[in-house]
Design an enzyme around this catalytic site. Sequence first.
Site, PDB file in Angstrom:
ATOM      1  N   GLU A  60      39.304  33.661  43.828  1.00 31.85           N
ATOM      2  CA  GLU A  60      38.363  34.466  43.050  1.00 31.85           C
ATOM      3  C   GLU A  60      39.105  35.626  42.404  1.00 31.85           C
ATOM      4  O   GLU A  60      39.778  36.388  43.095  1.00 31.85           O
ATOM      5  CB  GLU A  60      37.246  34.999  43.953  1.00 31.85           C
ATOM      6  CG  GLU A  60      36.146  35.691  43.166  1.00 31.85           C
ATOM      7  CD  GLU A  60      35.049  36.235  44.070  1.00 31.85           C
ATOM      8  OE1 GLU A  60      35.352  37.059  44.967  1.00 31.85           O
ATOM      9  OE2 GLU A  60      33.890  35.840  43.887  1.00 31.85           O
ATOM     10  N   TYR A 113      35.094  37.480  34.953  1.00 30.54           N
ATOM     11  CA  TYR A 113      35.095  36.901  36.302  1.00 30.54           C
ATOM     12  C   TYR A 113      35.595  35.467  36.212  1.00 30.54           C
ATOM     13  O   TYR A 113      35.178  34.713  35.331  1.00 30.54           O
ATOM     14  CB  TYR A 113      33.670  36.909  36.871  1.00 30.54           C
ATOM     15  CG  TYR A 113      33.541  36.218  38.212  1.00 30.54           C
ATOM     16  CD1 TYR A 113      33.657  36.939  39.398  1.00 30.54           C
ATOM     17  CD2 TYR A 113      33.329  34.845  38.297  1.00 30.54           C
ATOM     18  CE1 TYR A 113      33.558  36.307  40.632  1.00 30.54           C
ATOM     19  CE2 TYR A 113      33.231  34.210  39.524  1.00 30.54           C
ATOM     20  CZ  TYR A 113      33.343  34.944  40.687  1.00 30.54           C
ATOM     21  OH  TYR A 113      33.252  34.319  41.908  1.00 30.54           O
TER      22      TYR A 113
END
Length: 407
Positions: free
Chosen positions: A218, A130
């Site tokens: 993101e 991530y």
Amino acid sequence: MKIHEYQAKQLMAAHGIPVPLGKVAVSVEAAVAAVRPLVEQSGNPVVVVKSQIHAGGRGKGTFKEHPDLRGVNVVTAGLQGGVEATEAAVADLAERMLGSTLVTIQTGPSGKRVNRLYVEQGVNIDRELYLAVLLDRALARNIVMASTEGGMDIEKVAEETPDKILRAEVDPAVGLATFQANGLGWGLGLEGPAHTEFVLFVKTLTAMATQLDTDLIEINPLVVTKEATVIALDGKMGFDDNALYRHPDIANMRDETEEDPAELEAKETGLSYIKLNGTIGCMVNGAGLAMSTMDIIKHFGGEPANFLDVGGGANAEQVAAAIRIITADPNVKGIFVNIFGGIMRCDTIAAGIISGVKEVGLPVPMVVRLEGTNVELGKQMLDESGLNLVTATDMKEGAQKIVELTR
Ligand code: GDP
Ligand code: MN
């Protein structure tokens, strides 16, 4: 402003950030036509068909019309059947996905209609990480967040295992320093060529965030491939609306079909409108007065349905648009108009209220508090209009009245 995944990936590619090859498609034919060139260029017989909506959780989301179908589909038919089998599978998927409604944890129960697909080359995933760059308004800086727990719900990771999230602050003058990028890479357990690639990746990404005035980038998952390269498999990007004037090419990426129609109309008429979940619609001039109006409604036990600032110099048409926007919200049980006429004259507001109500009707009670320039004329116009309004002499009385009327 948010953009689609395929647009985010176009921007990343333009900044030299590795992304899979892909093509956006708005029809079944276009989706099928994308397959062969992708397979030939990437050398990977696997392709992925991804719904393009402004919401995440697509991989686990399902379609209302097709409960067995996911929002992201990996097509492996080509491993055995060749490119023709992939084309047939993509045709079948596109047929069912386009025009259908995808429900994910982020769309809410009503879901979002899928109007575009992104057909992408398959990637041989070794690890899913991530990575995000987000604007921390308290620090007034971008921060980088990274985690080994990619591909999962990051909010859950933050709550249950916060130590698995690495952070670094980006100094706006120098960008993300090499030692910071190195530290993040080691924290993610990367070594060798993958570590080197990651360092370049995250430094380029943070530079891009500053350059493009994003408030969020993101990448979940950021993938380490079996070939030890680092590539963005997903991409979510949001921009600071106040800086969009500096980026007309990005402003052009706006997809109005993804936006709340009320917020869109507000933007087009020059009103600042933010929908909230309460029952009392507010129409106020000036952000400070709008804030205190919301506070006083809460103080008397009500909940505001929106923040709406008609601005210092609103005209009658804008006031009418404001009424239209507020009454379009089915949660609204009453409207509180709280205006201090300084630059804006109370008779202008009154004229706007009268024409707005004549146009859209007044399905709920309305309390009006006017103060300031031409207040007597404004009040007289409202009285003579014959509209079923309640007037208040001050803010406190107005708030109390609207809370009572919406009980
Ligand atoms: P989201 O669910 O809306 O966040 O959509 P993502 O773009 O993150 O895709 C969801 C999941 O699909 C990813 O976490 C991957 O596990 C999987 N996926 C996406 N592209 C590929 C691919 O090229 N190959 C494989 N094997 N899986 C993929
Ligand atoms: Mn994702």
